[in-house]
Structures are given as structure tokens and as C-alpha cells.
Design a protein around this motif. Sequence first.
Motif, PDB file in Angstrom:
ATOM      1  N   LEU A 255       0.816  -1.216   0.000  1.00  0.00           N
ATOM      2  CA  LEU A 255       0.000   0.000   0.000  1.00  0.00           C
ATOM      3  C   LEU A 255       0.847   1.263   0.000  1.00  0.00           C
ATOM      4  CD1 LEU A 255      -2.946  -0.861   2.420  1.00  0.00           C
ATOM      5  CD2 LEU A 255      -2.761  -1.204  -0.054  1.00  0.00           C
ATOM      6  N   GLY A 256       2.138   1.149   0.377  1.00  0.00           N
ATOM      7  CA  GLY A 256       3.024   2.305   0.289  1.00  0.00           C
ATOM      8  C   GLY A 256       3.097   3.115   1.564  1.00  0.00           C
ATOM      9  N   GLY A 257       3.495   4.380   1.402  1.00  0.00           N
ATOM     10  CA  GLY A 257       3.759   5.244   2.543  1.00  0.00           C
ATOM     11  C   GLY A 257       2.549   6.021   3.016  1.00  0.00           C
ATOM     12  N   SER A 258       2.555   6.355   4.308  1.00  0.00           N
ATOM     13  CA  SER A 258       1.540   7.238   4.920  1.00  0.00           C
ATOM     14  C   SER A 258       0.111   6.794   4.595  1.00  0.00           C
ATOM     15  CB  SER A 258       1.752   8.684   4.458  1.00  0.00           C
ATOM     16  OG  SER A 258       3.038   9.146   4.815  1.00  0.00           O
ATOM     17  N   VAL A 259      -0.204   5.560   4.893  1.00  0.00           N
ATOM     18  CA  VAL A 259      -1.546   5.046   4.615  1.00  0.00           C
ATOM     19  C   VAL A 259      -2.510   5.541   5.694  1.00  0.00           C
ATOM     20  CG1 VAL A 259      -2.948   2.986   4.282  1.00  0.00           C
ATOM     21  CG2 VAL A 259      -0.555   3.008   3.526  1.00  0.00           C
ATOM     22  N   PRO A 260      -3.593   6.252   5.340  1.00  0.00           N
ATOM     23  CA  PRO A 260      -4.558   6.699   6.345  1.00  0.00           C
ATOM     24  C   PRO A 260      -5.168   5.524   7.109  1.00  0.00           C
ATOM     25  CG  PRO A 260      -4.910   7.823   4.254  1.00  0.00           C
ATOM     26  CD  PRO A 260      -3.923   6.715   3.985  1.00  0.00           C
ATOM     27  N   ALA A 261      -5.506   5.765   8.357  1.00  0.00           N
ATOM     28  CA  ALA A 261      -6.035   4.689   9.193  1.00  0.00           C
ATOM     29  C   ALA A 261      -7.293   4.072   8.596  1.00  0.00           C
ATOM     30  CB  ALA A 261      -6.311   5.228  10.600  1.00  0.00           C
ATOM     31  N   GLU A 262      -8.195   4.909   8.092  1.00  0.00           N
ATOM     32  CA  GLU A 262      -9.440   4.391   7.523  1.00  0.00           C
ATOM     33  C   GLU A 262      -9.175   3.524   6.299  1.00  0.00           C
ATOM     34  OE1 GLU A 262      -8.702   7.494   8.033  1.00  0.00           O
ATOM     35  OE2 GLU A 262      -9.994   8.159   9.687  1.00  0.00           O
ATOM     36  N   ALA A 263      -8.209   3.959   5.457  1.00  0.00           N
ATOM     37  CA  ALA A 263      -7.879   3.185   4.264  1.00  0.00           C
ATOM     38  C   ALA A 263      -7.247   1.858   4.632  1.00  0.00           C
ATOM     39  CB  ALA A 263      -6.942   3.995   3.366  1.00  0.00           C
ATOM     40  N   LEU A 264      -6.411   1.851   5.658  1.00  0.00           N
ATOM     41  CA  LEU A 264      -5.781   0.614   6.092  1.00  0.00           C
ATOM     42  C   LEU A 264      -6.823  -0.371   6.598  1.00  0.00           C
ATOM     43  CD1 LEU A 264      -3.299  -1.098   6.789  1.00  0.00           C
ATOM     44  CD2 LEU A 264      -3.130   0.173   8.945  1.00  0.00           C
ATOM     45  N   ALA A 265      -7.739   0.105   7.427  1.00  0.00           N
ATOM     46  CA  ALA A 265      -8.786  -0.768   7.955  1.00  0.00           C
ATOM     47  C   ALA A 265      -9.671  -1.315   6.840  1.00  0.00           C
ATOM     48  CB  ALA A 265      -9.619  -0.010   8.986  1.00  0.00           C
ATOM     49  N   ALA A 266      -9.987  -0.462   5.873  1.00  0.00           N
ATOM     50  CA  ALA A 266     -10.822  -0.909   4.755  1.00  0.00           C
ATOM     51  C   ALA A 266     -10.098  -1.959   3.924  1.00  0.00           C
ATOM     52  CB  ALA A 266     -11.195   0.287   3.883  1.00  0.00           C
ATOM     53  N   ALA A 267      -8.798  -1.789   3.713  1.00  0.00           N
ATOM     54  CA  ALA A 267      -8.040  -2.757   2.924  1.00  0.00           C
ATOM     55  C   ALA A 267      -7.990  -4.114   3.614  1.00  0.00           C
ATOM     56  CB  ALA A 267      -6.621  -2.233   2.679  1.00  0.00           C
ATOM     57  N   VAL A 268      -7.842  -4.120   4.933  1.00  0.00           N
ATOM     58  CA  VAL A 268      -7.820  -5.383   5.672  1.00  0.00           C
ATOM     59  C   VAL A 268      -9.140  -6.119   5.491  1.00  0.00           C
ATOM     60  CG1 VAL A 268      -7.696  -6.418   7.969  1.00  0.00           C
ATOM     61  CG2 VAL A 268      -6.109  -4.587   7.343  1.00  0.00           C
ATOM     62  N   ARG A 269     -10.260  -5.392   5.594  1.00  0.00           N
ATOM     63  CA  ARG A 269     -11.570  -6.035   5.454  1.00  0.00           C
ATOM     64  C   ARG A 269     -11.792  -6.539   4.033  1.00  0.00           C
ATOM     65  NH1 ARG A 269     -13.006  -1.494   8.651  1.00  0.00           N
ATOM     66  NH2 ARG A 269     -13.741  -0.430   6.767  1.00  0.00           N
TER      67      ARG A 269
END
Length: 343
Positions: A255-269
Amino acid sequence: MRVNEHAAARTADAGETTGALARKLGVSPTTLRSWDRRYGIGPALRTDGRHRRWTPEDVAMLQEMCRFTAAGLPPAEAARAAKERARGRTLSPALALARPAAGPRVPKSAPAPALPPGAPVSRSGTGLPLGDVRQECRGLARAAVRLDAAAVQSLLTAAVETHGLATAWTEVMVPTLRAVGRKWESSGDRYVEVEHLLSWHVSATLRHLYVRATQEPPTGVPPVLLACLPGEPHTLPLEALGAVLTERGVPALMLGGSVPAEALAAAVRRVGPSAVVLWSQSRSTANPPLARHVAGTRWGVRGARTRSLVLLSGPGWAGDPEPGLLRPRRLDDALRMLGAPEH
């Protein structure tokens, strides 16, 4: 042959001094004088018999000398090869392999000659605090200092092909990057361009290998999700991990650098990764609450929901990890935890 004063003045105006040329090539003035005295790699003309002025032809031959020594050739052999190139002669196959490939591409080619693995070298000639490292580090540092992009890329490619990606990263790329970083920090604004050049080519090498390996990913295998925490721009260590994982048959999703928290959580799901690697370079970006949230996120179909393994990577994480979280200290630790040991 002595030249008259008028010609000498023109040579002085057109040529470079030894000090200026040494800075340009990333070697010491003493090294240039030694090469002149021992191997005849010196200026064709001198202003008064003592002061050296290096013409463009002299500089071109010295650049060849630097490239050959960076590739691991002994100075005497490198000098002979540089002179042969200057005379337009064809080199032997062994010497031709030492010539860096043109351009910043990452070709699949024969590796450049190198000293035995683990051979220590001095830091003389680079101006960088390398210490006791592999031979390839000295050549890579010299190429970076003189901003020789073709040589930098060729040496990186040769290191990967000779030692494998994991060893090339930990024992060639990282020590050289750290030396450049320390020099940058201790010398104000100097060496910024060197750090940028070297980092860009290291990243280009890692991304090329990652992309090449992900063109045919294993089917039905959940990937390892790689992400830098919010506010964390340093991606090189994750790029190295992703490239090694894919090289060893473990799919990875960067996903690269500085991933927003919401984007990270969405990607995991959405992805349902087998593991999530969270990188933090400094304590200011380490985010234990976010790590706990990711570790507690359940995904999958109802009745068979599961969680991802979470690895806290990087020097930003302080102290021991909380229960349910893993803390790899080195690349080989992370590879072992992720089921990608060396075959």
C-alpha cells in the motif's frame, strides 16, 4: 613533451584541477596521484611540470577506471582496461562484464566481478563512514558520490544476482544507505543529492523485482499486506520485504507510505490478508491503538471469520509488543514469521 606558456594557459583554463576532479569522481586527490604514478592514469599535459590539469579525455579515462574498480577489478587491471577503452580496443570478456550497463533499467545480465562474500574494505576514497562492510559497498558508495546513475544501477543489479535479494539488501544496500544518511546528517545540506540518487535506484531495483514476481501470483493464497503508518513516508524497508516475499512465492500487497487509518482498515476487510506488516521509522509515527484495531479486525464469511497476523516493523516501535502482536527485529525475522524462509 613540454608545451609553451600560451598552450599551458589554455590547458589550465580548459582542464580541471586534481581537487575538483577528485570531488567529482568521489575519490581522494591522493588516489588520483597514486593512479598517475603507479599505473600511468594521469593528465596528458601539465602546466609547469607539476600542476595537473585534467582534460575531458583524461576525465573520461578516469571515469572508466572508477567504474572498473567499483565492479571489483584490482587497480592495475582496471587501469589497463581503462587505457584499452580509451584507445578503442576490444576488451576481453572478463573485463567487459565489469562495464556497467547503460541506463537505469534492471536487466537480467551476468554479474560483475566481485571479491569473496564478506571481504572487508576500507572507507577511503568515498568520504562516507562505511566501516567494515562488503566489497560491493565501496563501489556502490563511490558510484553514488560521483552521481553515476548507470554504475549505481549496474552494481545494485549485480549484487542481487550474485548474493540474492535478501543478502543484497541487508549487506550491500542498507550499509551504503546508512553511510550516506550519516554523512548527510553530519554535513548540513551536502550529500542530499547522493542520498536521493541512491534511494531512487534502490527503490527502482526493489520495485522491478516486486512487479516481476507479482505478474503470476499464487492463486487462492491470501497476500501479506504491507503498509506504512499514517504520517510515515519511508517505504524502502517495506519494498525490500515485499520483493523478497514475492520472490519466495508469498504474495504481497504493497500500500506504500503514509496510509490513512481508515484506508488501512478498509483494505484489511476487503483483502483478508494472511498478515499485516505495519512499518514505523520513528516513534512519532508509531500508533499502538491502530495496530490493536487492525489485529482485532475480523474478516471472512459469517461463521468462518478470522483475523490477520500483525507484525510491528521498524525502529519506531518501542518496548515489547502487546499480546497478539509480533515484533520482527530483522528482515530474516519477518520472513520466518511470514512463512517465507530461505529455501
